[in-house]
Motif scaffolding. Sequence first.
Motif, PDB file in Angstrom:
ATOM      1  N   VAL A   4      -1.378 -22.252   9.342  1.00  0.00           N
ATOM      2  CA  VAL A   4      -1.318 -20.914   8.761  1.00  0.00           C
ATOM      3  C   VAL A   4      -1.782 -20.994   7.316  1.00  0.00           C
ATOM      4  CG1 VAL A   4       0.205 -19.018   8.117  1.00  0.00           C
ATOM      5  CG2 VAL A   4       0.583 -20.232  10.260  1.00  0.00           C
ATOM      6  N   ALA A   5      -2.669 -20.085   6.928  1.00  0.00           N
ATOM      7  CA  ALA A   5      -3.163 -20.045   5.556  1.00  0.00           C
ATOM      8  C   ALA A   5      -2.430 -18.937   4.803  1.00  0.00           C
ATOM      9  CB  ALA A   5      -4.657 -19.790   5.549  1.00  0.00           C
ATOM     10  N   TYR A  18      -3.461 -16.395  10.345  1.00  0.00           N
ATOM     11  CA  TYR A  18      -3.062 -17.384  11.349  1.00  0.00           C
ATOM     12  C   TYR A  18      -4.274 -17.947  12.073  1.00  0.00           C
ATOM     13  CZ  TYR A  18       1.707 -15.842  10.663  1.00  0.00           C
ATOM     14  OH  TYR A  18       2.928 -15.557  10.108  1.00  0.00           O
ATOM     15  N   PRO A  19      -4.231 -19.231  12.423  1.00  0.00           N
ATOM     16  CA  PRO A  19      -5.329 -19.826  13.197  1.00  0.00           C
ATOM     17  C   PRO A  19      -5.322 -19.309  14.634  1.00  0.00           C
ATOM     18  CG  PRO A  19      -3.564 -21.421  12.927  1.00  0.00           C
ATOM     19  CD  PRO A  19      -3.189 -20.205  12.109  1.00  0.00           C
ATOM     20  N   ASP A  20      -6.518 -19.219  15.188  1.00  0.00           N
ATOM     21  CA  ASP A  20      -6.690 -18.808  16.590  1.00  0.00           C
ATOM     22  C   ASP A  20      -5.983 -17.487  16.890  1.00  0.00           C
ATOM     23  OD1 ASP A  20      -8.174 -21.166  17.099  1.00  0.00           O
ATOM     24  OD2 ASP A  20      -6.301 -22.271  17.301  1.00  0.00           O
ATOM     25  N   ASP A  21      -6.080 -16.549  15.969  1.00  0.00           N
ATOM     26  CA  ASP A  21      -5.445 -15.242  16.121  1.00  0.00           C
ATOM     27  C   ASP A  21      -6.376 -14.295  16.882  1.00  0.00           C
ATOM     28  OD1 ASP A  21      -3.426 -13.392  15.832  1.00  0.00           O
ATOM     29  OD2 ASP A  21      -3.389 -13.454  13.654  1.00  0.00           O
ATOM     30  N   HIS A  22      -5.854 -13.169  17.304  1.00  0.00           N
ATOM     31  CA  HIS A  22      -6.609 -12.190  18.085  1.00  0.00           C
ATOM     32  C   HIS A  22      -7.516 -11.352  17.188  1.00  0.00           C
ATOM     33  CE1 HIS A  22      -4.026  -8.920  16.621  1.00  0.00           C
ATOM     34  NE2 HIS A  22      -3.052  -9.835  16.674  1.00  0.00           N
ATOM     35  N   ALA A  23      -8.534 -10.768  17.792  1.00  0.00           N
ATOM     36  CA  ALA A  23      -9.421  -9.840  17.087  1.00  0.00           C
ATOM     37  C   ALA A  23      -8.699  -8.496  16.969  1.00  0.00           C
ATOM     38  CB  ALA A  23     -10.720  -9.691  17.863  1.00  0.00           C
ATOM     39  N   HIS A  65     -10.150  -9.247  -3.059  1.00  0.00           N
ATOM     40  CA  HIS A  65     -10.346 -10.577  -2.485  1.00  0.00           C
ATOM     41  C   HIS A  65     -10.881 -10.516  -1.048  1.00  0.00           C
ATOM     42  CE1 HIS A  65      -7.517 -11.196  -5.809  1.00  0.00           C
ATOM     43  NE2 HIS A  65      -8.128 -12.355  -5.928  1.00  0.00           N
ATOM     44  N   THR A  66     -11.647  -9.478  -0.752  1.00  0.00           N
ATOM     45  CA  THR A  66     -12.167  -9.295   0.604  1.00  0.00           C
ATOM     46  C   THR A  66     -12.982 -10.486   1.081  1.00  0.00           C
ATOM     47  OG1 THR A  66     -12.248  -6.917   0.188  1.00  0.00           O
ATOM     48  CG2 THR A  66     -13.446  -7.720   2.106  1.00  0.00           C
ATOM     49  N   ALA A  67     -13.847 -11.011   0.225  1.00  0.00           N
ATOM     50  CA  ALA A  67     -14.689 -12.152   0.620  1.00  0.00           C
ATOM     51  C   ALA A  67     -13.829 -13.368   0.958  1.00  0.00           C
ATOM     52  CB  ALA A  67     -15.688 -12.484  -0.484  1.00  0.00           C
ATOM     53  N   ASP A  68     -12.774 -13.596   0.190  1.00  0.00           N
ATOM     54  CA  ASP A  68     -11.868 -14.721   0.476  1.00  0.00           C
ATOM     55  C   ASP A  68     -11.152 -14.521   1.809  1.00  0.00           C
ATOM     56  OD1 ASP A  68     -12.421 -16.063  -1.944  1.00  0.00           O
ATOM     57  OD2 ASP A  68     -10.919 -14.870  -2.991  1.00  0.00           O
ATOM     58  N   LEU A  69     -10.696 -13.307   2.066  1.00  0.00           N
ATOM     59  CA  LEU A  69     -10.019 -13.012   3.333  1.00  0.00           C
ATOM     60  C   LEU A  69     -10.953 -13.274   4.514  1.00  0.00           C
ATOM     61  CD1 LEU A  69      -8.272  -9.731   2.208  1.00  0.00           C
ATOM     62  CD2 LEU A  69      -7.080 -11.792   2.951  1.00  0.00           C
ATOM     63  N   GLN A  70     -12.193 -12.804   4.411  1.00  0.00           N
ATOM     64  CA  GLN A  70     -13.150 -12.993   5.500  1.00  0.00           C
ATOM     65  C   GLN A  70     -13.487 -14.466   5.692  1.00  0.00           C
ATOM     66  OE1 GLN A  70     -14.355 -10.267   7.527  1.00  0.00           O
ATOM     67  NE2 GLN A  70     -14.619 -12.099   8.753  1.00  0.00           N
ATOM     68  N   ARG A  71     -13.653 -15.188   4.587  1.00  0.00           N
ATOM     69  CA  ARG A  71     -13.973 -16.613   4.666  1.00  0.00           C
ATOM     70  C   ARG A  71     -12.852 -17.388   5.347  1.00  0.00           C
ATOM     71  NH1 ARG A  71     -12.062 -20.410   1.798  1.00  0.00           N
ATOM     72  NH2 ARG A  71     -11.397 -19.036   0.113  1.00  0.00           N
ATOM     73  N   VAL A  72     -11.619 -17.139   4.952  1.00  0.00           N
ATOM     74  CA  VAL A  72     -10.486 -17.852   5.538  1.00  0.00           C
ATOM     75  C   VAL A  72     -10.320 -17.456   7.008  1.00  0.00           C
ATOM     76  CG1 VAL A  72      -7.988 -18.211   5.433  1.00  0.00           C
ATOM     77  CG2 VAL A  72      -9.347 -18.213   3.337  1.00  0.00           C
ATOM     78  N   TRP A  73     -10.513 -16.172   7.324  1.00  0.00           N
ATOM     79  CA  TRP A  73     -10.438 -15.757   8.736  1.00  0.00           C
ATOM     80  C   TRP A  73     -11.445 -16.563   9.555  1.00  0.00           C
ATOM     81  CZ3 TRP A  73      -7.652 -13.159  12.246  1.00  0.00           C
ATOM     82  CH2 TRP A  73      -8.255 -12.933  13.486  1.00  0.00           C
ATOM     83  N   GLU A  75     -12.850 -19.456   8.916  1.00  0.00           N
ATOM     84  CA  GLU A  75     -12.462 -20.863   8.983  1.00  0.00           C
ATOM     85  C   GLU A  75     -11.317 -21.088   9.970  1.00  0.00           C
ATOM     86  OE1 GLU A  75     -11.447 -21.767   4.950  1.00  0.00           O
ATOM     87  OE2 GLU A  75     -13.539 -21.925   4.319  1.00  0.00           O
ATOM     88  N   GLN A  76     -10.359 -20.181   9.992  1.00  0.00           N
ATOM     89  CA  GLN A  76      -9.168 -20.336  10.834  1.00  0.00           C
ATOM     90  C   GLN A  76      -9.396 -19.922  12.292  1.00  0.00           C
ATOM     91  OE1 GLN A  76      -7.142 -22.287   9.258  1.00  0.00           O
ATOM     92  NE2 GLN A  76      -5.344 -21.002   9.010  1.00  0.00           N
ATOM     93  N   ASN A  77     -10.425 -19.140  12.528  1.00  0.00           N
ATOM     94  CA  ASN A  77     -10.609 -18.551  13.853  1.00  0.00           C
ATOM     95  C   ASN A  77     -12.001 -18.808  14.404  1.00  0.00           C
ATOM     96  OD1 ASN A  77      -8.013 -16.911  14.429  1.00  0.00           O
ATOM     97  ND2 ASN A  77      -8.492 -16.536  12.290  1.00  0.00           N
ATOM     98  N   ARG A  78     -12.405 -20.047  14.345  1.00  0.00           N
ATOM     99  CA  ARG A  78     -13.698 -20.433  14.912  1.00  0.00           C
ATOM    100  C   ARG A  78     -13.592 -20.430  16.428  1.00  0.00           C
ATOM    101  NH1 ARG A  78     -16.672 -24.144  10.867  1.00  0.00           N
ATOM    102  NH2 ARG A  78     -15.415 -23.743   9.024  1.00  0.00           N
TER     103      ARG A  78
END
Length: 80
Positions: A4-5, A18-23, A65-73, A75-78
């Motif tokens: 979890v980030a 959260y990793p591997d979270d739903h769309a 911090h939209t760009a950071d949120l999208q980047r982490v999403w 990374e966590q949800n590949r």
Amino acid sequence: MSRVATLYSDRNWKIKIYPDDHAPPHFHVQTPDGESLVEIDGFKVLGKGANPKALKAALAWAANHTADLQRVWNEQNRRS
């Protein structure tokens, strides 16, 4: 395995992804009173469990911090 980030933590609220979270891509705003899910694109609140005042502060932080949120999403949800 991803963990979890926590992107931001204030006294009364936290923003987590959260990793591997739903769309759709979203983040969680956690407060002592509950939790809300918020879409990254457009900040639509999907669940209204968080304290409204804390949610408002979290959305203000997220707007800057939209760009950071999208980047982490991403990374966590590949998806393989």
